[in-house]
Design a protein around this motif. Structure first.
Motif, PDB file in Angstrom:
ATOM      1  N   THR A 250       2.919   4.353  -1.114  1.00  0.00           N
ATOM      2  CA  THR A 250       2.909   5.166  -2.335  1.00  0.00           C
ATOM      3  C   THR A 250       4.238   5.892  -2.525  1.00  0.00           C
ATOM      4  O   THR A 250       4.457   6.528  -3.544  1.00  0.00           O
TER       5      THR A 250
ATOM      6  N   SER B 237      12.362  -0.341  -2.262  1.00  0.00           N
ATOM      7  CA  SER B 237      11.418  -0.396  -3.380  1.00  0.00           C
ATOM      8  C   SER B 237      12.178  -0.226  -4.693  1.00  0.00           C
ATOM      9  O   SER B 237      13.337   0.209  -4.713  1.00  0.00           O
TER      10      SER B 237
ATOM     11  N   LYS C 118       0.810  -1.218   0.000  1.00  0.00           N
ATOM     12  CA  LYS C 118       0.000   0.000   0.000  1.00  0.00           C
ATOM     13  C   LYS C 118       0.848   1.275   0.000  1.00  0.00           C
ATOM     14  O   LYS C 118       0.310   2.374  -0.018  1.00  0.00           O
TER      15      LYS C 118
END
Lengths: 405, 329
Positions: B182, B294, B180
């Motif tokens: 961002t 990420s 989730k």
């Protein structure tokens, strides 16, 4: 300020000696218990080092020494404390770490009952209200010294890491702090020795009367009180990690409150007022609120009120041993009450540990999530007892003041 | 002198307050964040502040971090505000001496072992999230930093020892936080799991190939037994969740990226071995401290810091990665 008679000795060396010895006891106890915790529960099992905890029962060693001149006992045990504390600042090799802290704890456990007995015996020779003034001031000063040393070490007591351990570049070498402290203690020890020798005809441990005293309740309550003191009350930095708060605010509020208490304690009128039941009820309610705020409420008020709560706790400490002394200040009763207090504290210390590592110790599930409730219960118990003892202590102090006058 | 005792005692007390106030007023404010396009992140389990000989001596942790000079440090076992841990504040002590911002994580009364964050960049949106735990309570902490004009989310955790706790916690973090997220994300910590632990296995895996050390077998068999007893493999299969292998599909494993073939690498070891004491040879050193980033990031370097200080400081070695956000074309 209290009216004084010029011929009576100044007692500051008794107060400061007791304060510094208490500081050393707090420091050694903290390091000693942490090392035993590491050696045992961090490995999720027990090792023989757990037996080191038996040194906390060393007040019992004073029993066979009752007939010895207490002035000599004070000098010897005081010297042992200073020597090992100083040595600890020089060399903290791991193999010796437990041993030198153990010596400090054993020596202090013998020193304290001997000191109190001598001090009560001396009270008629000292000025009025010397006992409450000095006996409350000493632990308050000890806690203040401890907070100061922790602050200067950025929350770590900077006197406990030896200079010959691995070279560090971030701390002041502790010897520069430890050496003057130890030198001051030696001076106070010598000065006290001279005063006691001059003022006390018989230096044997004195028994005021044959009245038997129950030490069970004061001893256990003192153990409860130690639990709160060592768990968070004596550490502003710790309190603001248990509940929201600012470290500088908690630190400054606490230190300033303790100094105000010390200044106020030098007044006979304030000391007399302190032992009124209504005053004790209010002070203990402040203390209870801080405990509940830290454990449950999280209002943020604990950081401002901690100093008041700590002051109340240290006055309660005085009330407990005074409750014993007011009946009979024989050394055997002090020994019993301190042994009970330490044993109770150790049991509760294990409870605090098991409530953290409950998943890894047999029966640990019993302690899961119970820490706040247990701390609340013991707090209510010792605070109630201290309020109940207030009347007895007040009457005794009035009588003592009359004798001194 | 009539009031000599009162004066001496009062002066001593006032000196203490003066020392406290002077010390607090002299503490320098934290320096501005560095202007660099690289971010050095470290995860370090600091052993509750004890060095491996059992002494409370945080200086060795300080030196370990100082030498590596990371921008962000995720700490585990950082909670020391207890009587059993000498009642000093290890996180505050390190932050002050390293001149870094800090987030302490869960309050002491939450009864965790502590997870904290040190950063050269100011921290915002800090949060502590309790993880599903059957044994010890475990948490994930989060904070956001501004790096090269972009917000970067940092997560740090210390996962449970039991297979069931670890499985539930890893899965929850992936589903509820990582997927989730961002923002560019860094996830690191003592995950108490190796890169090859597979929760979906219910039988002996092919572990006897050349990459496996025979002494790892004991640990693997114990985990498999718990996996089978509690039927974790069924839950894992239904959820299509293997463990860190599933993380690697979404995030970049910093160590694996730089050192793809290094089965003997470890970040945890038996401290008895380091001290020359008898130790359990069937308790092998393992790589259980991990840094994931990420896909926004490029991993430039990853290392496990093993030197004179780190080997005596903790039973974990610090794991560090250098990453950067590639410039937009």
């Amino acid at each position: 300020m209290s009216t004084a008679e010029p011929t009576k000795p100044n007692y500051y060396s008794f107060t400061l000696a007791l304060a510094l010895f208490m500081l050393m006891f707090f420091q050694s106890t903290r390091q000693f218990i942490a090392t035993i915790y590491y050696e045992n529960l961090t490995g999720m099992g027990f090792s023989p080092t757990i037996l080191y905890l038996l040194v906390f029962l060393s007040p019992l060693l004073m029993f066979p020494m009752r007939a010895i001149n207490v002035n000599i006992v004070l000098l010897l045990t005081g010297s042992v404390i200073v020597a090992h504390r100083l040595y600890g600042s020089l060399d903290s090799e791991a193999s010796l770490y437990l041993i030198f802290h153990a010596f400090v704890i054993v020596a202090f456990s013998i020193y304290l009952p001997a000191f109190l007995t001598t001090y009560y015996s001396l009270s008629a020779k000292l000025r009025r209200y010397t006992i409450p003034v000095a006996a409350i001031t000493a632990p308050v000063l000890a806690v203040l010294f401890d907070i100061t040393l922790n602050t200067l070490g950025n929350t770590l007591d900077l006197t406990v890491v030896g200079i010959t351990s691995r070279t560090g570049n971030t701390l002041v070498h502790p010897i520069f702090i430890s050496l003057p402290i130890c030198a001051a203690v030696v001076y106070f020890l010598y000065r006290n020795h001279v005063i006691v020798k001059k003022e006390l005809i018989s230096s044997r441990t004195v028994q005021r009367s044959g009245v038997p005293v129950s030490t069970l309740v004061p001893g256990i309550c003192m153990g409860f009180l130690f639990t709160n003191l060592f768990l968070f009350m004596g550490y502003p930095g710790v309190v603001v990690r248990w509940t929201p708060g600012s470290y500088p605010v908690a630190l400054c509020c606490t230190a300033v409150t303790l100094v105000i208490l010390i200044v106020l304690l030098q007044s006979k009128t304030i000391v007399e007022a302190l032992f009124k039941t209504a005053v004790q009820v209010v002070l203990n309610l402040v203390q209870l609120f801080v405990v509940l705020d830290v454990l449950y409420f999280d209002t943020g008020l604990a950081q401002y009120l901690l100093g008041g709560a700590l002051a109340s706790l240290l006055i309660d400490l005085f009330l407990f041993y005074q409750a014993v002394a007011s009946k009979n200040y024989s050394i055997q009763f002090f020994i019993r009450v301190f042994t009970l207090a330490i044993a109770t504290y150790l049991l509760l210390f294990f409870m605090t540990v098991f409530s953290l590592v409950w998943a890894h110790v047999p029966g640990g599930i019993l302690f899961k999530g119970r820490l706040p409730a247990i701390i609340t219960l013991i707090s209510i118990a010792y605070m109630t007892a201290s309020v109940l003892y207030t009347g007895r202590v007040r009457a005794f102090l009035k009588m003592q003041a009359g004798v001194a006058a | 002198m009539r009031y000599r005792s009162e004066i001496v005692v009062t002066v001593v007390a006032l000196l203490c307050v003066a020392a406290i106030v002077l010390h607090l007023s002299q503490r320098s404010s934290t320096t501005p964040p560095p202007h660099s396009n690289r971010l050095a992140v470290m995860t370090y389990n600091i052993h509750q502040g004890f060095d491996n000989s059992g002494k409370v001596d945080p200086r060795v942790f300080l030196r370990s971090i100082q030498k590596a000079n990371p921008d962000i440090v995720g700490l585990q076992e950082s909670e020391s505000n207890r009587p059993a841990l000498a009642n000093y504040d290890l996180v505050r002590w390190l932050a002050t001496n390293l001149d870094m911002y800090s987030y302490y994580g869960p309050a002491t009364k939450e009864q965790t072992y502590g997870v904290a964050l040190l950063s050269k960049y100011p921290l915002k949106d800090v949060t502590t999230i309790p993880l599903p735990s059957i044994e010890d309570p475990r948490v994930l902490i989060g904070a956001t930093i501004a790096f090269q004009g972009k917000d970067v989310r940092i997560f740090v955790t210390h996962l449970g020892l039991s297979v069931e706790d670890r499985y539930e916690q890893l899965r929850w973090i992936l589903e509820e936080q990582i997927k989730k997220a961002t923002l560019p994300t860094v996830f690191m910590g003592d995950l108490n799991t190796t890169g090859d632990e597979d929760f979906t296995l219910d039988g002996t895996p092919a572990i006897l190939n050349d990459d496996w050390y025979p002494n790892r077998l004991k640990g693997v068999r114990e985990r498999l037994a718990e996996n089978q007893d509690k039927g974790i493999y069924r839950r894992a299969r239904n959820a299509h969740f293997q463990g860190l292998a599933t993380y690697r599909a979404i995030l970049t494993d910093a160590w694996q990226t730089i050192h793809p073939n290094s089965p003997s690498a470890y970040s945890w070891f038996d401290t008895n071995e380091a001290l020359g004491r008898p130790y359990d040879k069937l308790l092998p050193p393992e790589l259980i401290d991990h840094i994931f980033v990420s896909k926004d990031f490029q991993v430039l370097d990853a290392k496990i810091i093993k030197d004179r200080d780190t080997i005596v400081a903790s039973d974990h070695l610090p794991v560090m990665a250098t990453i950067e956000l590639p410039r937009a074309p």
